[in-house]
Design an enzyme around this catalytic site. Structure first.
Site, PDB file in Angstrom:
ATOM      1  CG  HIS A 144     -63.409  30.038 -28.175  1.00 14.18           C
ATOM      2  ND1 HIS A 144     -62.127  30.198 -28.632  1.00 14.18           N
ATOM      3  CD2 HIS A 144     -63.353  30.168 -26.824  1.00 14.18           C
ATOM      4  CE1 HIS A 144     -61.320  30.418 -27.609  1.00 14.18           C
ATOM      5  NE2 HIS A 144     -62.037  30.397 -26.503  1.00 14.18           N
ATOM      6  CE  LYS A 583     -68.093  30.937 -16.562  1.00 15.38           C
ATOM      7  NZ  LYS A 583     -67.756  30.338 -15.246  1.00 15.38           N
TER       8      LYS A 583
END
Length: 920
Positions: A144, A583
């Site tokens: 990531h 999120k």
């Protein structure tokens, strides 16, 4: 001790800072050095008396400088942060050595401390041994893109760390000390002269190589030490138990297997990633066996080979004719020579073998190891014969460590996971079923209808996919991925792969689609009692987390899927995602939904006689589930770990946790300590039902406030895009994966890492706390005794304590004064003032809530080390933020050469990331 530690840390910072200052004067000139000192002093003054107007004056002062001068400042502060990080790492190592010399059981956080606690509660050794026999702890490395530093920079920092170790622990003479200091100066100079920004995105295989460098340089030495300590602790706590600790600590990787939204991860890349891992571990084993042969010079007449070893050497001579067995009368060296030859042949086979799913099964060439079993047998034979001969020191030395390495890393090094989005499987299934004449329009069916179609098809044995693939490229790639997995497992390494993860799992049928492709590739053959992969749902957003129990229940009720679970040891792995749920719903609702889902799934598994094993997809930042790994494990719902857990190690956290051998060893010890403790909880442990109800209310309230800003305020997206460097981050070549899942301009399509990264850069740090303050305020208004309850929860409930502590850490790294200057970048200043006002008000409410719950007058009052670290960095990270503001304004207003401005912005992003840490 605290005073001495601070003095030692200060001495390291002064040494490294002085060497950097000398390099700056020598290479950049006195003017560059004086400018850095001027800006740093101004930043310190601003910290003493913060205000937006004073901050703007410093920003405007920097705005008078040209781009080369600004880039020089960026380089100075960025390199200094890297050196501060090193000094703090050295302080951690120093503290670890101090604790080892003067053990404090209350602060141990290691296996011995955990086992002592377990033993005091009367748990017998048989129960502990049974637990360890079925335990599994797997850190999984991912690529990531939150590690902003280049590999070249990381290598130079690692070299400085080694030199600092020698300076402190090598007992150098005065002349040797001078030489070491000169060597550090050389590396610091090289850091100053090394480009901090990648000129091109790394390829997927570049990312594989980067993590392999960490594994080979650190873990292959550290892991045997961790196991030795664990076995020693078990013997100390439970004397004369006579049991060996099984290899339950393993390691995995996503790098080269994670194809969700990543067009560059193909079946060929996956096969090559496995090959690179195999080459790395086999080459390392070859070096080890050659070194071991040098050690085992035991010879006649002092020792003679036992019958088993003699028979093995005779078999090797027949299998490998012409291979010399060395000097006569040295049986252990002879065996090492035979093992070395087999490893060479295995390495040559791995490098040249072409995986071919359609090929007939063939035995590997003579002398090639396939899987860890044969190599383990050879090494164990040496150890057993040494013990027979009475050479127990030799048997329990390097041979024992080598055996442990093979038990943990096999011939594959890291077990590679495969991940793909559910939508790709659905589209591929529709095309395959239509081509086979089974279902003309699978995608148009309801979820229940699709489930029925696949349930019926999985009971059948008829093939659906022809040998030659007449499908679209996307569907062909899905089929080839499964075929590559099968070919690698059957022809090259049976332990290299094992987990297939389905991101965005929202329905049971998403797992059946994967199982169908697994069957078509011969990975799932229920009639033969074979399943070679775990099919793992990834629950990420709020509704899938809330539906997780329903989804898994439906699957376990289906006979063919229940058969799959039985063939995988009667275990069902479930991955839970921290990033997308955060999120979507904010950090508090996300954390609570993950908690609830785990508790519900564990209860379901117990009732169904199935072990539910969780895989935690955590990032480095608090907004993505970050924070200390051991505290996160202890914070899980009671009974959900039970000795088995997989957990991602992402981005910058890999270097932070595994960059130094002592730190890596400590991190793994803390993880094992937490897993043992949470697997044997005290009967009194657990959450009060009133606390659960309180979190239900708090989470719903926090989500309402979070979504009210992020998704429901029509001006928010504009503010986010203009008041952060999200657009520029997309140009930062820190990972091979694109920043958005598609080209759409929306919060939904933005990946979680750049979302969190952007808010950290702009000093808002919003994903780690927004909604908490308003939720607590509402709760206290509705509950007159609520503060006493929340404080009691903080004192006695690890989940709530960890959540609050993580939020206060990220709140402490926020700076609303500097954030206001980022709001100045927004074209519509009325909109900027309104959105910023909402964020700043929520920030104040969150700080107030945390301080009241923890009983502090200020953030981190009871965490002086962390607080001091942040205070030490601020005078250096603040100027980087101001410089970034100047550069963003110029770039967006086209006030200068675009390429030079973009490079400077990217350099500033690197610097802020190094200064703040926990960035993604």
């Amino acid at each position: 001790m605290q005073v001495a530690a601070q003095k030692a840390l200060g001495a390291d910072i002064r040494l490294l800072g002085n060497l950097l200052g000398q390099a700056i004067r020598r290479l950049g000139g006195d003017a560059a050095f004086d400018l850095e000192e001027e800006v740093r002093a101004a930043a310190k003054e601003l910290r003493a008396s913060p205000s937006p107007d004073a901050a703007r004056r410093l920003r405007d002062r920097l705005g008078t400088l040209d781009v080369p001068a600004l880039r020089g400042l960026i380089r100075a502060f960025s390199v200094f942060f890297d050196l501060i990080n090193l000094a703090e790492q050295q302080a951690r190592v120093r503290a670890l050595r101090h604790r080892a010399a003067r053990p404090d059981p209350a602060r141990a956080e290691n296996a011995e401390s955990a086992l002592q606690s377990i033993a005091r509660r009367g748990v017998p050794v048989e129960e502990v041994a049974d637990h360890l026999a079925r335990a599994l702890v797997v850190p999984v490395f991912t690529a990531h893109p939150s590690e902003a530093r280049r590999r070249s920079v990381l290598e130079k920092l690692a070299a400085v760390a080694q030199l600092l170790d020698k300076l402190e622990y090598g007992q150098p003479t005065p002349s040797e000390r001078d030489a070491l200091t000169d060597a550090i100066a050389e590396e610091v100079e090289a850091l100053w002269l090394t480009d901090a920004v990648r000129s091109a995105r790394p390829s997927v295989l570049d990312e594989v190589r980067q993590v392999l460098g960490v594994v080979e340089a650190r873990l292959l030495d550290v892991v045997p030490k961790v196991y030795r300590k664990l076995e020693s602790a078990l013997e100390k706590v439970y004397p004369n138990h006579g049991r060996r600790v099984p290899a339950f600590l393993q390691f995995g990787s996503w790098i080269g297997g994670d194809r969700d939204g990543h067009p560059n991860v193909t079946h060929a890349v996956t096969a090559e990633a496995v090959r690179l891992q195999q080459e790395t571990v086999l080459a390392h084993y070859l070096q080890r066996i050659e070194a071991l042969g040098g050690k085992l010079s035991h010879s006649a007449p002092f020792v003679a080979a036992g019958p088993s070893l003699a028979a093995s050497l005779a078999a090797d001579a027949k299998l490998l004719p012409g291979v010399a067995q060395g000097k006569p009368g040295e049986p252990y060296r002879a065996k090492c020579l035979m093992i070395a030859e087999k490893l060479r042949r295995t390495l040559a086979f791995v490098r040249t073998h072409a995986d071919d799913w359609g090929a007939d099964a063939q035995a590997p060439p003579a002398g090639v190891y396939v899987g860890r079993g044969e190599l383990l047998a050879d090494l164990t034979l040496i150890a057993d014969d040494l013990r027979r001969a009475g050479a127990t020191a030799s048997a329990d030395g390097a041979v024992r460590d080598f055996i442990r390495l093979v038990e943990v890393f096999g011939l594959h090094l890291l077990t590679l996971d495969i991940r793909q989005h559910s939508a790709r499987h659905e589209a591929a299934t529709a095309e395959v079923l239509a081509a086979a004449g089974v279902c003309p329009n699978y995608a148009a069916l309801s979820a229940d209808e699709r489930f029925a179609v696949l349930a019926k098809e999985l009971e059948s044995s008829r093939p659906l996919v022809p040998a030659h693939l007449p499908f679209t490229p996307d569907t062909t790639e899905v089929v080839r991925t499964f075929r590559t997995m099968a070919a690698v497992l059957e022809q090259r390494c049976p332990e290299a792969l094992g987990t297939y993860i389905i991101s965005s799992t929202t329905e049971p049928v998403h797992l059946l689609e994967v199982l169908l492709f697994a069957r078509e590739a011969r990975l799932f053959r229920p009639a033969e009692g074979v399943s070679r992969i775990d099919v793992v749902p990834l629950f990420e957003a709020l509704e899938p987390l809330r539906s997780a129990r329903r989804i898994v229940t439906r699957l376990l009720e289906l006979p063919v899927y229940r058969r799959q679970v039985e063939l995988r040891g009667n275990r069902q792995e479930v991955m839970i995602g921290y990033s997308d749920s955060n999120k979507e719903s904010g950090f508090l609702q996300s954390a609570w939904a993950l908690y609830r889902a785990q508790a519900e799934l564990t209860e379901l598994g117990r009732g169904a006689g199935v072990t539910i094993q969780f895989f935690h997809g955590r990032g480095g930042a608090v907004g993505r589930g970050g924070g200390p790994a051991n505290y996160a494990i202890l914070a899980q719902p009671k009974g959900t770990v039970d000795g088995r857990i997989r957990i991602t190690e992402q981005g910058e956290m890999i270097a932070d946790r595994y960059g130094h051998p002592a730190v890596a060893e400590r991190h793994l010890e803390q993880v094992l300590d937490a897993v043992l403790r949470t697997s044997f909880p005290d009967a009194a442990e657990g959450a009060d039902p009133k606390w659960l109800a309180a979190l239900d209310a708090l989470a719903d309230s926090a989500r309402k406030h979070y979504r009210g800003l992020v998704y429901e305020d029509p001006g928010f997206l504009t503010y986010f895009e203009q008041a952060t460097c999200i657009g520029e981050i997309a140009e930062l070549k820190i990972g091979s994966r694109p920043a958005r899942r598609s080209g759409a301009r929306s919060i939904e399509e933005l990946r979680a890492i750049p979302w969190v990264f952007s808010w950290m850069q702009s000093r808002h740090t919003l994903p780690g706390w927004f909604g908490l303050g308003s939720a607590v305020a509402e709760f206290l208004r509705a509950n007159p005794d609520g503060l006493a309850m929340l404080s009691d929860m903080y004192a006695r409930w690890p989940f709530w304590r960890t959540l609050i502590d993580n939020s206060q850490m990220i709140l402490a790294k926020a700076d609303m004064v500097i954030a206001r200057l980022y709001a100045d970048l927004v074209t519509d200043q009325a909109l900027a003032a309104r959105i910023y006002g909402r964020i700043e008000g929520e920030y104040r409410a969150a700080v107030d809530a945390v301080c009241r719950i923890t009983g502090q007058s200020a953030l981190l009052e009871r965490s002086p080390v962390l607080g001091t670290s942040i205070e030490r960095r601020n005078p250096y990270v603040d100027p980087l933020s101001f410089i970034q503001l100047v550069l963003l304004d110029r770039l967006r207003n086209q006030s200068g050469p675009r390429e030079e401005l973009v490079t400077a912005v990217l350099e500033s992003i690197n610097g802020v990331a190094s200064g703040l840490k926990n960035t993604g």
